[in-house]
Write an enzyme that holds these catalytic residues in place. Structure first.
Site, mmCIF file in Angstrom:
data_model
loop_
_atom_site.group_PDB
_atom_site.id
_atom_site.type_symbol
_atom_site.label_atom_id
_atom_site.label_comp_id
_atom_site.label_asym_id
_atom_site.label_seq_id
_atom_site.Cartn_x
_atom_site.Cartn_y
_atom_site.Cartn_z
ATOM 1 N N LYS A 47 -19.412 17.862 13.824
ATOM 2 C CA LYS A 47 -20.144 16.895 13.027
ATOM 3 C C LYS A 47 -19.125 16.429 12.253
ATOM 4 O O LYS A 47 -19.269 16.193 10.853
ATOM 5 C CB LYS A 47 -21.346 17.389 12.597
ATOM 6 C CG LYS A 47 -22.382 16.604 11.868
ATOM 7 C CD LYS A 47 -22.943 15.531 12.958
ATOM 8 C CE LYS A 47 -23.846 14.703 12.140
ATOM 9 N NZ LYS A 47 -24.442 13.458 13.069
ATOM 10 N N ASP B 57 -28.582 27.069 24.510
ATOM 11 C CA ASP B 57 -29.573 27.188 25.191
ATOM 12 C C ASP B 57 -30.273 25.943 25.894
ATOM 13 O O ASP B 57 -31.076 26.084 26.816
ATOM 14 C CB ASP B 57 -30.805 27.357 23.734
ATOM 15 C CG ASP B 57 -31.106 28.791 23.570
ATOM 16 O OD1 ASP B 57 -30.493 29.635 23.557
ATOM 17 O OD2 ASP B 57 -32.503 29.078 22.818
ATOM 18 N N ASP C 118 -24.740 15.688 17.699
ATOM 19 C CA ASP C 118 -26.211 15.013 18.106
ATOM 20 C C ASP C 118 -25.883 14.363 19.435
ATOM 21 O O ASP C 118 -26.838 14.121 20.139
ATOM 22 C CB ASP C 118 -26.671 14.189 16.918
ATOM 23 C CG ASP C 118 -25.520 13.207 16.278
ATOM 24 O OD1 ASP C 118 -24.353 13.361 16.735
ATOM 25 O OD2 ASP C 118 -25.844 12.558 15.297
ATOM 26 N N TYR D 222 -23.193 31.477 10.172
ATOM 27 C CA TYR D 222 -24.010 32.704 10.398
ATOM 28 C C TYR D 222 -23.357 33.779 9.754
ATOM 29 O O TYR D 222 -23.941 34.874 9.598
ATOM 30 C CB TYR D 222 -24.046 32.982 11.955
ATOM 31 C CG TYR D 222 -24.959 32.124 12.961
ATOM 32 C CD1 TYR D 222 -25.690 30.854 12.221
ATOM 33 C CD2 TYR D 222 -25.266 32.227 14.093
ATOM 34 C CE1 TYR D 222 -26.282 30.008 12.805
ATOM 35 C CE2 TYR D 222 -25.948 31.469 14.561
ATOM 36 C CZ TYR D 222 -26.711 30.195 14.284
ATOM 37 O OH TYR D 222 -27.225 29.448 14.890
ATOM 38 N N ASP E 199 -24.812 27.909 19.546
ATOM 39 C CA ASP E 199 -26.085 28.592 19.687
ATOM 40 C C ASP E 199 -27.248 27.835 20.049
ATOM 41 O O ASP E 199 -27.854 28.014 21.388
ATOM 42 C CB ASP E 199 -26.370 29.298 18.162
ATOM 43 C CG ASP E 199 -27.567 30.092 18.356
ATOM 44 O OD1 ASP E 199 -28.070 30.593 19.626
ATOM 45 O OD2 ASP E 199 -28.133 30.291 17.452
HETATM 46 C C1 IPM Z 1 -27.760 34.031 20.692
HETATM 47 C C2 IPM Z 1 -28.876 34.460 19.681
HETATM 48 C C3 IPM Z 1 -28.171 35.270 18.497
HETATM 49 C C4 IPM Z 1 -27.221 34.265 17.795
HETATM 50 C C5 IPM Z 1 -29.268 35.868 17.542
HETATM 51 C C6 IPM Z 1 -30.212 36.619 17.916
HETATM 52 C C7 IPM Z 1 -28.855 36.267 16.094
HETATM 53 O O1 IPM Z 1 -29.780 33.547 19.581
HETATM 54 O O2 IPM Z 1 -27.046 35.224 21.112
HETATM 55 O O3 IPM Z 1 -27.731 33.101 21.082
HETATM 56 O O4 IPM Z 1 -27.818 33.245 17.285
HETATM 57 O O5 IPM Z 1 -26.039 34.176 18.155
HETATM 58 MG MG MG Z 2 -29.055 31.929 20.590
#
Ligand code: IPM
Ligand code: MG
Length: 360
Positions: A195, A255, A227, A146, A251
């Site tokens: 990985k 989620d 994975d 990133y 990231d």
């Molecule tokens: C998070 C979000 C951010 C990230 C985005 C909005 C840039 O997905 O905080 O997880 O990838 O860090």
């Molecule tokens: Mg995120």
């Protein structure tokens, strides 16, 4: 105790959920005799609308001078919002990445915990849930893919996009140390996710994590390929204590981990630098589809405020109080739409904030 807090309401549901977190903090201050001074600052789309850029130098300076930053969420609907007609470096997300980098917030803590009361919202089968799960994702936040060089070029009439993933050993070491330190306060286990069967950056990651592990003989270290980890999170989430991983893997996995708890609307996060300073935000996004409708779940932001009390302000007892208040309200059966189940009482954003504040 007097403290200065920078508040970032942000975009979408951000202003609504931050207002509820502030309501809860106000109650804490009133009960415990603290004084928090708030300075509202703009980030993401709100900053683009006001200044044309997602983060200004002045905003960053205010954040730097505060004791902690509490944030809602940033960003809009990429298909319809004018913010996404701007070049990528001027869009809302670029502001979030820039403030993380500008404040050197390299350690992102994302707890994923199954609330007993929310078992019904968990999409996993009972035998997989077992005795529940409680993990901490420690995501590296200011390096990797990133933040690497990126560009889109054209070669012989063919468009080509390039993103670079790099880590140096110091970046890996400092996040690994944070991961092992946190594991010591928990169940003494670190799963380092990489990985390494493909990527050089992962092979270096593994080597440095193993070096750091030598200073923590009381903590068990295991390595897991990303994975496989994605699969294990839905197969047996109870095996994880601290998941230590690089930026993009963290990231994605955070989620996924949040979803197995039943609602991303419940999960807080803290982004820390080498000192006590941190930025606190829910793990979820700005949910523009439900913005301004009193539908959003403010709990992740309220729990992020609790993390702020604990990690940046050294107010552990107050943090415990907020967390206990959330639990009580859930026990009493109150639910926002995202965690609603049969027999519970539906409440909106504001009422959820009121109920939690009342329990303080
Ligand atoms: C998070 C979000 C951010 C990230 C985005 C909005 C840039 O997905 O905080 O997880 O990838 O860090
Ligand atoms: Mg995120």
């Amino acid at each position: 105790m007097k403290k200065n807090i920078a508040l970032i309401p942000g975009d979408g549901i951000g202003p609504e959920i931050v207002a509820e977190a502030k309501k809860v903090l106000d109650k804490i201050c009133e009960k415990c005799g603290h004084e928090f001074n708030y300075t509202e600052i703009l980030l993401g789309g709100a900053s683009i609308d006001a200044y044309g850029v997602p983060l200004t130098e002045e905003t960053l300076e205010i954040a730097k001078k505060s004791d902690a930053v509490l944030m809602g969420s940033i960003g809009g609907d990429a298909a319809t919002s004018p913010w996404y007609k701007l070049e990528p470096s001027k869009r809302p997300e670029a502001g979030l990445l820039a403030i993380r980098k500008g404040l050197n917030l390299f350690a992102n803590l994302r707890p994923a915990y199954l609330y007993e009361e929310l078992k019904a919202a968990c999409p996993l089968r009972d035998e997989i849930i077992g005795d529940g799960f409680d993990m901490m994702i420690m995501r590296e936040l200011t390096g990797g893919l990133y933040f690497g060089e990126r560009k889109t070029i054209e070669e012989d009439g063919v468009k080509k996009a390039i993103d670079t993933l790099s880590y140096d050993e110091n970046e890996i070491r400092r996040i690994a140390i944070k991961g092992f330190d946190i594991a010591r306060k928990r169940r003494h286990k670190v799963t380092s996710v990489d990985k390494a069967n493909v990527l050089d950056s992962s092979r270096l990651w593994r080597k440095v994590v193993e070096e750091v592990a030598k200073d923590y003989p009381d903590v068990t270290l295991e390595h897991m390929l990303v994975d496989n980890c994605a699969m294990q999170l839905v197969r047996n989430p109870g095996q994880f204590d601290v998941i230590l991983t690089e930026n993009m893997f963290g990231d994605i996995l955070s989620d996924e981990a949040s979803m197995v708890t039943g609602s991303i609307g419940m999960l807080s996060s803290a982004s820390l630098n080498e000192t006590k300073f941190g930025l606190y935000e829910p793990s979820h996004g700005s949910a523009p589809d439900i913005a301004g409708q009193d539908k959003a779940n403010p709990i992740a932001t309220i729990l992020s405020a609790a993390m702020m009390l604990r990690y940046s302000l050294d107010l552990d007892k107050e943090a415990d109080t907020v967390e206990a208040a959330v639990k009580k309200v859930l026990e009493a059966g109150y639910r926002t739409g995202d965690i609603m189940s049969d027999g519970c009482t539906y409440v909106g954003t504001k009422e959820m904030g009121d109920l939690i504040a009342k329990e303080i």
